[in-house]
Design an enzyme around this catalytic site. Sequence first.
Site, PDB file in Angstrom:
ATOM      1  N   TYR A  55     -48.290  -4.345   6.200  1.00 44.57           N
ATOM      2  CA  TYR A  55     -49.747  -4.462   6.042  1.00 44.57           C
ATOM      3  C   TYR A  55     -50.112  -5.912   6.350  1.00 44.57           C
ATOM      4  O   TYR A  55     -50.106  -6.804   5.498  1.00 44.57           O
ATOM      5  CB  TYR A  55     -50.197  -4.024   4.652  1.00 44.57           C
ATOM      6  CG  TYR A  55     -49.993  -2.538   4.403  1.00 44.57           C
ATOM      7  CD1 TYR A  55     -49.744  -1.666   5.468  1.00 44.57           C
ATOM      8  CD2 TYR A  55     -50.043  -1.988   3.128  1.00 44.57           C
ATOM      9  CE1 TYR A  55     -49.549  -0.314   5.267  1.00 44.57           C
ATOM     10  CE2 TYR A  55     -49.848  -0.628   2.913  1.00 44.57           C
ATOM     11  CZ  TYR A  55     -49.602   0.190   3.982  1.00 44.57           C
ATOM     12  OH  TYR A  55     -49.397   1.533   3.782  1.00 44.57           O
ATOM     13  N   HIS A 129     -40.900   3.891   4.923  1.00 40.58           N
ATOM     14  CA  HIS A 129     -42.271   4.045   5.432  1.00 40.58           C
ATOM     15  C   HIS A 129     -42.408   5.316   6.270  1.00 40.58           C
ATOM     16  O   HIS A 129     -43.421   6.011   6.189  1.00 40.58           O
ATOM     17  CB  HIS A 129     -42.664   2.808   6.247  1.00 40.58           C
ATOM     18  CG  HIS A 129     -44.130   2.555   6.270  1.00 40.58           C
ATOM     19  ND1 HIS A 129     -44.680   1.301   6.231  1.00 40.58           N
ATOM     20  CD2 HIS A 129     -45.196   3.395   6.328  1.00 40.58           C
ATOM     21  CE1 HIS A 129     -46.004   1.383   6.252  1.00 40.58           C
ATOM     22  NE2 HIS A 129     -46.329   2.650   6.327  1.00 40.58           N
ATOM     23  N   SER A 209     -54.617   7.553   2.390  1.00 43.47           N
ATOM     24  CA  SER A 209     -55.918   7.787   3.055  1.00 43.47           C
ATOM     25  C   SER A 209     -56.665   8.931   2.353  1.00 43.47           C
ATOM     26  O   SER A 209     -57.140   9.869   3.011  1.00 43.47           O
ATOM     27  CB  SER A 209     -55.724   8.086   4.543  1.00 43.47           C
ATOM     28  OG  SER A 209     -55.045   7.031   5.196  1.00 43.47           O
ATOM     29  N   PRO A 210     -56.814   8.881   1.031  1.00 42.40           N
ATOM     30  CA  PRO A 210     -57.349  10.039   0.296  1.00 42.40           C
ATOM     31  C   PRO A 210     -58.828  10.311   0.534  1.00 42.40           C
ATOM     32  O   PRO A 210     -59.289  11.427   0.278  1.00 42.40           O
ATOM     33  CB  PRO A 210     -57.096   9.668  -1.180  1.00 42.40           C
ATOM     34  CG  PRO A 210     -57.090   8.175  -1.183  1.00 42.40           C
ATOM     35  CD  PRO A 210     -56.448   7.779   0.117  1.00 42.40           C
ATOM     36  N   GLY A 212     -60.018   9.827   3.577  1.00 40.85           N
ATOM     37  CA  GLY A 212     -60.080  10.086   5.014  1.00 40.85           C
ATOM     38  C   GLY A 212     -59.703   8.904   5.882  1.00 40.85           C
ATOM     39  O   GLY A 212     -59.597   9.035   7.087  1.00 40.85           O
ATOM     40  N   GLY A 214     -60.165   4.619   7.117  1.00 43.03           N
ATOM     41  CA  GLY A 214     -61.219   3.649   7.410  1.00 43.03           C
ATOM     42  C   GLY A 214     -62.403   4.201   8.186  1.00 43.03           C
ATOM     43  O   GLY A 214     -63.535   3.765   7.990  1.00 43.03           O
TER      44      GLY A 214
HETATM   45  N1  NAP Z   1     -47.595   5.559   4.065  1.00 45.44           N
HETATM   46  C1  NAP Z   1     -48.378   5.452   5.103  1.00 45.44           C
HETATM   47  O1  NAP Z   1     -47.982   5.683   6.255  1.00 45.44           O
HETATM   48  C2  NAP Z   1     -49.801   5.031   4.872  1.00 45.44           C
HETATM   49  C3  NAP Z   1     -50.757   5.155   5.915  1.00 45.44           C
HETATM   50  C4  NAP Z   1     -52.070   4.784   5.642  1.00 45.44           C
HETATM   51  C5  NAP Z   1     -52.402   4.295   4.387  1.00 45.44           C
HETATM   52  N2  NAP Z   1     -51.457   4.164   3.406  1.00 45.44           N
HETATM   53  C6  NAP Z   1     -51.785   3.658   2.055  1.00 45.44           C
HETATM   54  O2  NAP Z   1     -52.884   4.386   1.545  1.00 45.44           O
HETATM   55  C7  NAP Z   1     -53.934   3.487   1.230  1.00 45.44           C
HETATM   56  C8  NAP Z   1     -55.287   4.132   1.459  1.00 45.44           C
HETATM   57  O3  NAP Z   1     -55.395   4.579   2.774  1.00 45.44           O
HETATM   58  P1  NAP Z   1     -56.488   3.994   3.794  1.00 45.44           P
HETATM   59  O4  NAP Z   1     -56.816   2.616   3.391  1.00 45.44           O
HETATM   60  O5  NAP Z   1     -55.956   4.302   5.146  1.00 45.44           O
HETATM   61  O6  NAP Z   1     -57.670   5.009   3.623  1.00 45.44           O
HETATM   62  P2  NAP Z   1     -58.719   5.437   2.474  1.00 45.44           P
HETATM   63  O7  NAP Z   1     -58.289   4.926   1.162  1.00 45.44           O
HETATM   64  O8  NAP Z   1     -58.934   6.890   2.645  1.00 45.44           O
HETATM   65  O9  NAP Z   1     -60.058   4.724   2.981  1.00 45.44           O
HETATM   66  C9  NAP Z   1     -60.122   3.347   2.994  1.00 45.44           C
HETATM   67  C10 NAP Z   1     -61.548   2.873   3.165  1.00 45.44           C
HETATM   68  O10 NAP Z   1     -62.477   3.737   2.536  1.00 45.44           O
HETATM   69  C11 NAP Z   1     -63.461   2.983   1.870  1.00 45.44           C
HETATM   70  N3  NAP Z   1     -63.534   3.445   0.477  1.00 45.44           N
HETATM   71  C12 NAP Z   1     -62.510   3.800  -0.320  1.00 45.44           C
HETATM   72  N4  NAP Z   1     -62.955   4.173  -1.529  1.00 45.44           N
HETATM   73  C13 NAP Z   1     -64.297   4.043  -1.489  1.00 45.44           C
HETATM   74  C14 NAP Z   1     -65.328   4.258  -2.435  1.00 45.44           C
HETATM   75  N5  NAP Z   1     -65.057   4.685  -3.663  1.00 45.44           N
HETATM   76  N6  NAP Z   1     -66.602   4.024  -2.051  1.00 45.44           N
HETATM   77  C15 NAP Z   1     -66.895   3.587  -0.803  1.00 45.44           C
HETATM   78  N7  NAP Z   1     -65.944   3.343   0.132  1.00 45.44           N
HETATM   79  C16 NAP Z   1     -64.673   3.573  -0.208  1.00 45.44           C
HETATM   80  C17 NAP Z   1     -63.028   1.532   1.854  1.00 45.44           C
HETATM   81  O11 NAP Z   1     -63.963   0.791   2.607  1.00 45.44           O
HETATM   82  P3  NAP Z   1     -64.104  -0.810   2.444  1.00 45.44           P
HETATM   83  O12 NAP Z   1     -62.924  -1.355   3.126  1.00 45.44           O
HETATM   84  O13 NAP Z   1     -65.398  -1.098   3.112  1.00 45.44           O
HETATM   85  O14 NAP Z   1     -64.100  -1.130   0.971  1.00 45.44           O
HETATM   86  C18 NAP Z   1     -61.637   1.567   2.439  1.00 45.44           C
HETATM   87  O15 NAP Z   1     -61.349   0.519   3.349  1.00 45.44           O
HETATM   88  C19 NAP Z   1     -53.670   2.275   2.122  1.00 45.44           C
HETATM   89  O16 NAP Z   1     -54.344   1.149   1.649  1.00 45.44           O
HETATM   90  C20 NAP Z   1     -52.191   2.186   2.043  1.00 45.44           C
HETATM   91  O17 NAP Z   1     -51.803   1.584   0.817  1.00 45.44           O
HETATM   92  C21 NAP Z   1     -50.178   4.538   3.636  1.00 45.44           C
END
Ligand code: NAP
Length: 291
Positions: A55, A129, A209-210, A212, A214
Amino acid sequence: MELRSLGPGAADVTCVGFGGMPLSTSGRPDEADSVRVLHAALDAGMTLIDTANVYCMDDRDIGHNERLIARALREWSGDADGIVVATKGGMTRPAGRWERDARPESLEAACEASLAALGVEAIDLYQLHAPDPRVPLEDSVGALADLRTAGKIRAVGLSNVSVDEIQRASAIVPITSVQNRLSPFFREAIDGGVVGHTAAEGMGFLAYSPVGGGRLNRKLPDHPVVASIARDRGVSPHAVVLAWVMGLSPNVLVIPGARTIPHALDSIAAADLDLTPSETEAIEGAEFSVA
Ligand SMILES: NC(=O)c1ccc[n+]([C@@H]2O[C@H](COP(=O)([O-])OP(=O)(O)OC[C@H]3O[C@@H](n4cnc5c(N)ncnc54)[C@H](OP(=O)(O)O)[C@@H]3O)[C@@H](O)[C@H]2O)c1
């Protein structure tokens, strides 16, 4: 906040954890702001942080998110020993691309670098990963088993895996948790049986990505079913979706990312939202376009 089991050999943690990725990838806030976001989440009671060595922006920046989290925990006024930090190895970022490298020697070196970046003697949960198609899964998992035996990691997790891969890895070392993508947009972890398998085996399932991810999370306020439930319940569309994901199985934890304090706190509030069976069914039956 509700606690859920992270899996065998790990502490119970809050059902909403913090996904660190957006604080270190493209569009990241400056470091002081990122620390404030992490402190707000910790002050609100969250006890799980998910990170990875990759990251960061590119290979010259490996460990950015781990160093940021280490700083936030060092500067936090609460009890940092009660916070579980889960990191990952097995990928690289050449010129900003995401590539897999889960050779045993690479995992060993990555784990050493993560220990230094996090400033700890042992990593709470170290996750592969993603399987590397050029390396037998058994070799990658064997390296994690060796790291566990050496006391460098306390528990082993997997990410981006199938049921078959979980079973093969479990034959080598106890698997604490599995981290795969899961949201109303992407339900393959349910359809492919990974959530059911982890539940049956007592492992935690970390939904990544719960909301969905970014891009797609921005569509939630316009989704007719999600927006209508959010209005009725007086919560955000994101909280509705997080509650739906956590409602899929008692072993599911969510790790939403956030770059602002309001987003982080809003996600934590989802832990207190119980959807009714009809709200759950409405989301279950709705279409979520990924276009
Ligand atoms: N293992 C893997 O291969 C893998 C892949 C992807 C992700 N991940 C992990 O999963 C985590 C989450 O996934 P992600 O970051 O891809 O996607 P996500 O959590 O589905 O969405 C992230 C974006 O959604 C917005 N958001 C989240 N909660 C919100 C809320 N309550 N209200 C308004 N906006 C909200 C945020 O925007 P803002 O930035 O504007 O606050 C955030 O940047 C990552 O940070 C990482 O730790 C793991």
